[in-house]
Design an enzyme around this catalytic site. Sequence first.
Site, PDB file in Angstrom:
ATOM      1  CD  GLU A   1      -8.312  22.347 -30.928  1.00 48.17           C
ATOM      2  OE1 GLU A   1      -7.708  21.727 -31.836  1.00 48.17           O
ATOM      3  OE2 GLU A   1      -9.091  23.271 -31.143  1.00 48.17           O
TER       4      GLU A   1
ATOM      5  N   GLY B   1      -5.133  27.128 -31.842  1.00 47.91           N
ATOM      6  CA  GLY B   1      -4.576  27.687 -33.066  1.00 47.91           C
ATOM      7  C   GLY B   1      -3.594  26.729 -33.692  1.00 47.91           C
ATOM      8  CB  SER B   2      -0.962  27.254 -36.203  1.00 49.96           C
ATOM      9  OG  SER B   2      -0.012  28.106 -35.583  1.00 49.96           O
ATOM     10  CB  THR B   3       1.162  22.591 -34.532  1.00 51.45           C
ATOM     11  OG1 THR B   3      -0.023  21.772 -34.473  1.00 51.45           O
ATOM     12  CG2 THR B   3       2.288  21.865 -33.823  1.00 51.45           C
TER      13      THR B   3
ATOM     14  N   GLY C   1       1.461  27.247 -31.062  1.00 53.15           N
ATOM     15  CA  GLY C   1       1.364  26.519 -29.803  1.00 53.15           C
ATOM     16  C   GLY C   1       2.726  26.198 -29.222  1.00 53.15           C
TER      17      GLY C   1
ATOM     18  CB  CYS D   1      -8.444  22.130 -35.876  1.00 51.52           C
ATOM     19  SG  CYS D   1      -9.643  22.179 -34.530  1.00 51.52           S
TER      20      CYS D   1
END
Length: 486
Positions: A259, A237-239, A242, A293
Amino acid sequence: MSALPPPAQQLIDGKLVAASDGATYPILDPASGSEIGAAPDGTAADVDAAIAAARRAFDESGWSTDRTLRVRCLRQLHAALLENADAFRALTTAEVGMPGFMMGAAGFDVPVDGLRWVTDLAEGYAFETDLGVAAPMGIPSRRTVRREPVGVVAAITPWNVPTQINLAKVGPALAAGCTVVLKPAPDTPWLAAELGRLVAEHTDIPAGVLNVVTPRSNEVASVLSTDPRVDMVSFTGSTAVGRAIMAAAAPTLKKVFLELGGKSAAIALDDADVAAVAGATAFAACIHAGQGCAITTRLIVPRDRYDEAVAVAARTMESIGARDPQDPGAICGPVISAAQRDRVASYLSLAVDEGGTFATGGAVIDRPGFWVQPTVVAGLDNSSRLAQEEIFGPVLVVIAHDGDDDAVRIANDSPYGLSGSVDSASLERATAVAARIRTGTLAVNGGVWFSPDAPFGGYKQSGVGREMGVAGFEEYLETKTLAFPA
């Protein structure tokens, strides 16, 4: 269109169930905005029960040690996926808004083949390696290295390519001997629920080995990152999310696979066919409305070919357009939700504020569902937010470079390092440039890296660890060294 699968249910401890309080939330078709189903709004009690079931199945059943059972069960699941392929594909288009042409790749065929691949890998994998006899500190010893499953895995997946990412986590984790709690994104819970149904109805996977919960609330799901009964969190997903998961997992020192985002660069060197690269990159930025992504969303071209590249990219996007994903010719469908449409729209407004211009597109489309025009942004440099931040929409930023060193500098001037491409008339030159780019995957002169046997993941803020390939399988293993008297 094929008939959709049965209504979504959670899978907890081998049983297909509603939310414990009976609550549901709507599942929307992003192409029309209409409701196509409902998902159980899983409760804290549901998540707790799923974790408990996974813990019990790992600690008390033979799943973690019986490789033959795992291989047989995963082959059953692979067969069930193939038997239900039409319904899976139809659901993917309806729930995700994914155009049909993607079903031959990340939409369905590649992830299902990936399950077969990792099952074959597990069947022949050397879980134990003999290091032979040595005499450390003068004590003759025979040493072996054993690979064992991590334990209970919380798999948290996004909405953009659900079957690909669900299977890229569930497949290797189960093949390694782990048990899993799968928590899909609330925009796309049905595909994960359908995977759970196939496990429950078409395989001999023991109760508790795979659990699927579908809470809408992040607060309800957050326990997956903190509960001490969970040994590993595997998140895509999104940073930003994360980072939060990594922080939440830190007190219990869980293993964390991440990831995350990307802002990948497609580089055309000055001897490349710049028009061909521009067209291919614009096409890629339109695929699934740019909701990938690893999609190359920065096009880096020689300064003296800049106008040509912008024009070709714009013509390509105009020819593709945004079309109903049920249309066999669709490449760019809707974005997933009203929230995502509005997020992309905010970046389009920002492009103007930053001094950019639209060679094509630049607006949302006023029609039912959630639509954005394929857009080429010109006139910005790499310091702009549009060049630095992940948009996750059909938006391509074209940036000029002044030679190979400058192209490498621009590509690496990013918090992300997930993917990219390099093109040159000279394979040797393209390879030399690719070697200097800090990303996890790179296409050189049109090569394709996306395959079940190839590791995928990123440098920098694009993540930690690798998915797919042998490396992706080994993410779900621990290493134990045993020493015996020689």
